[in-house]
Design a protein around this motif. Structure first.
Motif, PDB file in Angstrom:
ATOM      1  N   THR A 175     -20.981  45.388 -34.818  1.00 51.96           N
ATOM      2  CA  THR A 175     -20.370  44.961 -33.558  1.00 51.96           C
ATOM      3  C   THR A 175     -21.061  45.486 -32.309  1.00 51.96           C
ATOM      4  O   THR A 175     -20.703  45.076 -31.210  1.00 51.96           O
ATOM      5  N   THR A 176     -22.040  46.383 -32.438  1.00 53.70           N
ATOM      6  CA  THR A 176     -22.631  46.988 -31.249  1.00 53.70           C
ATOM      7  C   THR A 176     -24.131  46.769 -31.171  1.00 53.70           C
ATOM      8  O   THR A 176     -24.807  46.549 -32.179  1.00 53.70           O
ATOM      9  N   THR A 177     -24.629  46.856 -29.954  1.00 47.15           N
ATOM     10  CA  THR A 177     -26.066  46.859 -29.678  1.00 47.15           C
ATOM     11  C   THR A 177     -26.370  48.106 -28.865  1.00 47.15           C
ATOM     12  O   THR A 177     -25.796  48.306 -27.792  1.00 47.15           O
ATOM     13  N   SER A 178     -27.258  48.968 -29.376  1.00 47.56           N
ATOM     14  CA  SER A 178     -27.637  50.195 -28.682  1.00 47.56           C
ATOM     15  C   SER A 178     -29.128  50.165 -28.396  1.00 47.56           C
ATOM     16  O   SER A 178     -29.939  50.035 -29.320  1.00 47.56           O
ATOM     17  N   THR A 179     -29.495  50.250 -27.134  1.00 45.82           N
ATOM     18  CA  THR A 179     -30.903  50.262 -26.741  1.00 45.82           C
ATOM     19  C   THR A 179     -31.257  51.632 -26.182  1.00 45.82           C
ATOM     20  O   THR A 179     -30.436  52.290 -25.525  1.00 45.82           O
ATOM     21  N   SER A 180     -32.478  52.071 -26.440  1.00 42.35           N
ATOM     22  CA  SER A 180     -32.890  53.420 -26.054  1.00 42.35           C
ATOM     23  C   SER A 180     -33.030  53.537 -24.547  1.00 42.35           C
ATOM     24  O   SER A 180     -33.534  52.635 -23.876  1.00 42.35           O
ATOM     25  N   THR A 181     -32.568  54.664 -24.029  1.00 39.69           N
ATOM     26  CA  THR A 181     -32.747  54.972 -22.612  1.00 39.69           C
ATOM     27  C   THR A 181     -33.764  56.085 -22.423  1.00 39.69           C
ATOM     28  O   THR A 181     -34.082  56.467 -21.303  1.00 39.69           O
ATOM     29  N   GLY A 182     -34.252  56.626 -23.508  1.00 38.50           N
ATOM     30  CA  GLY A 182     -35.258  57.683 -23.442  1.00 38.50           C
ATOM     31  C   GLY A 182     -35.621  58.120 -24.839  1.00 38.50           C
ATOM     32  O   GLY A 182     -34.903  57.849 -25.802  1.00 38.50           O
ATOM     33  N   VAL A 183     -36.758  58.781 -24.993  1.00 37.85           N
ATOM     34  CA  VAL A 183     -37.217  59.271 -26.280  1.00 37.85           C
ATOM     35  C   VAL A 183     -37.395  60.780 -26.183  1.00 37.85           C
ATOM     36  O   VAL A 183     -37.479  61.353 -25.097  1.00 37.85           O
ATOM     37  N   THR A 184     -37.431  61.424 -27.350  1.00 34.20           N
ATOM     38  CA  THR A 184     -37.546  62.874 -27.433  1.00 34.20           C
ATOM     39  C   THR A 184     -38.830  63.225 -28.157  1.00 34.20           C
ATOM     40  O   THR A 184     -39.129  62.652 -29.198  1.00 34.20           O
ATOM     41  N   GLY A 185     -39.585  64.168 -27.600  1.00 36.97           N
ATOM     42  CA  GLY A 185     -40.811  64.587 -28.262  1.00 36.97           C
ATOM     43  C   GLY A 185     -40.513  65.400 -29.506  1.00 36.97           C
ATOM     44  O   GLY A 185     -39.724  66.332 -29.484  1.00 36.97           O
ATOM     45  N   VAL A 186     -41.095  65.032 -30.629  1.00 40.36           N
ATOM     46  CA  VAL A 186     -40.961  65.760 -31.883  1.00 40.36           C
ATOM     47  C   VAL A 186     -42.334  66.286 -32.258  1.00 40.36           C
ATOM     48  O   VAL A 186     -43.326  65.547 -32.229  1.00 40.36           O
TER      49      VAL A 186
END
Length: 395
Positions: A123-134
């Motif tokens: 039921t949901t759509t989630s789009t990235s607002t930022g990434v994290t350095g690994v």
């Protein structure tokens, strides 16, 4: 209704009507079979759910549409695997293109150029607002953690093998290495650190990753909102509950294609509850506030075990402005139970919702939040002949 762009309606001559009637009612099976087969293989997207089309004139009776069809693309085994990217998914995510799509139980992950990520659930759509350095081997690679615990990112150059495990339990985590230099893994809700192992053919190297250092950076939207009837129907209630169960890593709720909606009450109120019925007799209990689940819990038997019914969930809620203090009651019933009643504190008898060998009900206008306020409340189970099978208090 009138259509001014069409010519006036005229009556067909009798001979024309007769020829058309013969063509319609005297079709040969050899002509219809290929059409039926082609239609049966098609899928119609209706309100976000895949519905198989058939070419048959006969419609069999079916259960109420409260189960998510197994053909639904979100249904998947307990694995992480790359699948074909569809135009519908890229459009839903707002992408012009995607590098790849990875499927896992109850969700799909799309990765687009410029380190953009999108997770689709029932039921949901989630789009990235930022990434994290690994950090891998002193190099930092972009990664994203979705709201349901999917972690995706780049791997060191030359990586040919990728594995992941939970550092606390040592359990392997579903994961895959995608051909364009990315990894995708599925973490449990209670995971704190995971160990990622990479190999280029020589000895494997590993790095621990603290998931707490990877905040969820996502904008999430519910695709079923508004005042439309299909935004609050039983299929959507079930789908939202399954989404919540996946987010919370509820035990047993993994192969979501096999889960169905059992008994439910008050889903349009702040004090609703729905029973989820799964394979091997498993159940889960979805607490609902105006069609939106607030939590999904595994069964916690609180009495009456091995009798006509098992009370598996009981939750006293806050004061409701209309119904006063309300408690939710739900559980499972034997095969021979077809009807249940509840006797409330005032001695009034109320019917209890029974579906798919589960039941759900609410006790309203309680005197206090203490469990003792349920004293005198009883549940009764009946068979198809109306005979009383069992009666017991709920405390």
């Amino acid at each position: 209704m009138s259509f001014p762009e069409l010519p006036p309606r005229r009556t067909l001559p009798p001979d024309v009507r007769e020829r058309m009637r013969r063509k319609i009612f005297n079709r040969r099976p050899a002509v219809r079979a290929p059409l039926a087969a082609a239609a049966g293989a098609a899928l119609l997207v209706a309100g976000g759910f895949l519905v198989p089309l058939t070419g048959s004139d006969h419609v069999d009776a079916v259960d109420p549409p409260t189960a998510i069809p197994t053909s639904r693309p979100f249904a998947a085994p307990d694995e992480v695997r790359e699948v074909e990217t569809t135009r519908e998914d890229t459009a839903t995510c707002g992408f012009d293109q995607a590098l790849f799509t990875v499927r896992m139980p109850g969700r799909r992950l799309l990765v687009a150029p410029a380190e953009r990520f999108c997770e689709l659930t029932y039921t949901t759509t989630s789009t990235s607002t930022g990434v994290t350095g690994v950090t891998f081997m002193d190099a930092r690679y972009a990664a994203w953690r979705s709201p349901t615990g999917v972690v995706a990112g780049r791997v060191p150059p030359g990586t040919a093998l990728f594995r992941a495990k939970d550092n606390d339990s040592g359990r392997p985590q579903p994961a895959t290495l995608v051909g364009n230099g990315y990894f995708v893994m599925l973490t449990a809700a209670d995971s704190v650190t995971v160990e990622l192992s990479f190999s280029d053919g020589s000895p494997t190297w590993s790095d621990p990753v603290d998931l707490r250092s990877m905040p969820v950076g996502a904008h999430t939207e519910d695709r079923f909102t508004g005042d439309e009837a299909d935004a609050s129907g039983p299929e959507i209630v079930l789908a939202r509950c399954l989404d919540r169960a996946l987010r919370d890593s509820v035990p047993h709720v993994r192969d979501t294609a096999q889960w169905q909606l059992g008994a439910s009450v008050g889903t349009d109120t702040e004090t609703g509850i729905a029973v989820l019925r799964g394979p091997a007799g498993h159940t889960a209990y979805c607490v609902i506030s105006v069609f939106k689940p607030t939590e999904v819990n595994p069964p916690m038997p609180v009495g009456n075990d091995d009798n006509a019914f098992t009370l598996s969930a009981r939750a006293v809620t806050k004061t409701d402005s209309v119904r006063g203090i309300v408690t939710r009651l739900a559980g499972v019933v034997r095969e021979d139970v077809v009807r249940m009643d509840l006797v409330d504190p005032g001695g009034h008898v109320r019917p209890v919702e029974v579906q798919r060998n589960t039941f759900a009900t609410r006790v309203t206008n309680l005197a206090s939040l203490e469990a003792a306020s349920l004293a005198g409340v009883r549940l009764r189970a009946f068979d198809k002949k109306g005979a009383l099978l069992y009666e017991a208090p709920v405390v």
